[in-house]
Design a protein around this motif. Structure first.
Motif, PDB file in Angstrom:
ATOM      1  N   PRO A  48      23.263  -8.632 -31.427  1.00 19.46           N
ATOM      2  CA  PRO A  48      23.273  -8.728 -32.985  1.00 19.46           C
ATOM      3  C   PRO A  48      22.449 -10.250 -33.173  1.00 19.46           C
ATOM      4  O   PRO A  48      21.671  -9.744 -34.204  1.00 19.46           O
ATOM      5  N   ALA A  49      22.673 -11.109 -32.330  1.00 19.31           N
ATOM      6  CA  ALA A  49      21.299 -12.360 -32.303  1.00 19.31           C
ATOM      7  C   ALA A  49      20.185 -12.073 -32.271  1.00 19.31           C
ATOM      8  O   ALA A  49      19.983 -12.527 -32.757  1.00 19.31           O
ATOM      9  N   LEU A  50      19.708 -10.873 -31.432  1.00 23.07           N
ATOM     10  CA  LEU A  50      18.243 -10.120 -31.521  1.00 23.07           C
ATOM     11  C   LEU A  50      17.845  -9.678 -33.071  1.00 23.07           C
ATOM     12  O   LEU A  50      16.927 -10.084 -33.869  1.00 23.07           O
ATOM     13  N   VAL A  51      18.510  -9.326 -33.211  1.00 18.92           N
ATOM     14  CA  VAL A  51      18.770  -8.330 -35.033  1.00 18.92           C
ATOM     15  C   VAL A  51      18.196  -9.540 -35.550  1.00 18.92           C
ATOM     16  O   VAL A  51      17.311  -9.398 -36.574  1.00 18.92           O
ATOM     17  N   LYS A  52      19.065 -10.765 -36.532  1.00 18.94           N
ATOM     18  CA  LYS A  52      18.804 -11.651 -36.543  1.00 18.94           C
ATOM     19  C   LYS A  52      17.752 -12.415 -35.881  1.00 18.94           C
ATOM     20  O   LYS A  52      16.999 -12.931 -37.235  1.00 18.94           O
ATOM     21  N   TRP A  53      17.176 -12.679 -35.048  1.00 20.29           N
ATOM     22  CA  TRP A  53      15.916 -13.077 -34.796  1.00 20.29           C
ATOM     23  C   TRP A  53      14.970 -12.805 -34.621  1.00 20.29           C
ATOM     24  O   TRP A  53      14.246 -13.323 -35.483  1.00 20.29           O
ATOM     25  N   MET A  54      15.076 -10.940 -35.310  1.00 17.91           N
ATOM     26  CA  MET A  54      13.834 -10.671 -35.457  1.00 17.91           C
ATOM     27  C   MET A  54      13.720 -10.977 -36.634  1.00 17.91           C
ATOM     28  O   MET A  54      12.081 -10.799 -37.387  1.00 17.91           O
ATOM     29  N   GLU A  55      14.650 -11.333 -37.594  1.00 18.25           N
ATOM     30  CA  GLU A  55      14.339 -11.205 -38.951  1.00 18.25           C
ATOM     31  C   GLU A  55      13.350 -12.122 -39.684  1.00 18.25           C
ATOM     32  O   GLU A  55      12.557 -12.687 -40.265  1.00 18.25           O
TER      33      GLU A  55
END
Length: 124
Positions: free
Chosen positions: A100-107
């Motif tokens: 989930p943190a990766l997805v937020k970082w990618m944004e």
């Protein structure tokens, strides 16, 4: 070892300065998770895993050009077949605590890449 005909997942992340520490943290978490969870044999085998990091340059074809201030993270994974890529994404969503943190970082980054591309040329 040649990887011709194998499947490569490549993602290129351009992180602004305020996101570099989070990228470092995520990839420190990602490597051990990959090692602990991924197949090493069979059609789902992970054959190669690399993460590289360097300053983004103002001219990507000139290694002496000025840095932009951003940082590039390059993720490259090679699998025996597409089944390995599919397995990777299923496992990431279900068992990597930082997904989930990766997805937020990618944004917050600029991201390009391909999740599953057949390798057409490969040496050694």
């Amino acid at each position: 070892m040649s990887h011709k005909g194998k499947i490569q997942l490549t993602l290129f992340f351009v992180a602004p300065p305020d996101q570099v520490a989070e990228g470092d943290r995520l990839f420190r978490s990602h490597g051990p998770w990959m090692e602990a969870t991924h197949h090493r044999e069979g059609d789902k085998a992970l054959l190669s895993y690399n993460v590289s990091k360097a300053p983004e340059l103002s001219n990507s074809m000139d290694p002496n050009s000025a840095p932009t201030g951003n940082t590039c993270f390059i993720l490259s994974e090679i699998y025996e077949t597409g089944a390995g890529v599919a397995d990777h994404f299923q496992m990431a969503e279900s068992s990597w605590q930082d997904f989930p943190a990766l997805v937020k970082w990618m944004e917050k980054c600029t991201v390009t890449g391909l999740p599953a591309a057949p390798i057409i040329n490969s040496l050694w």
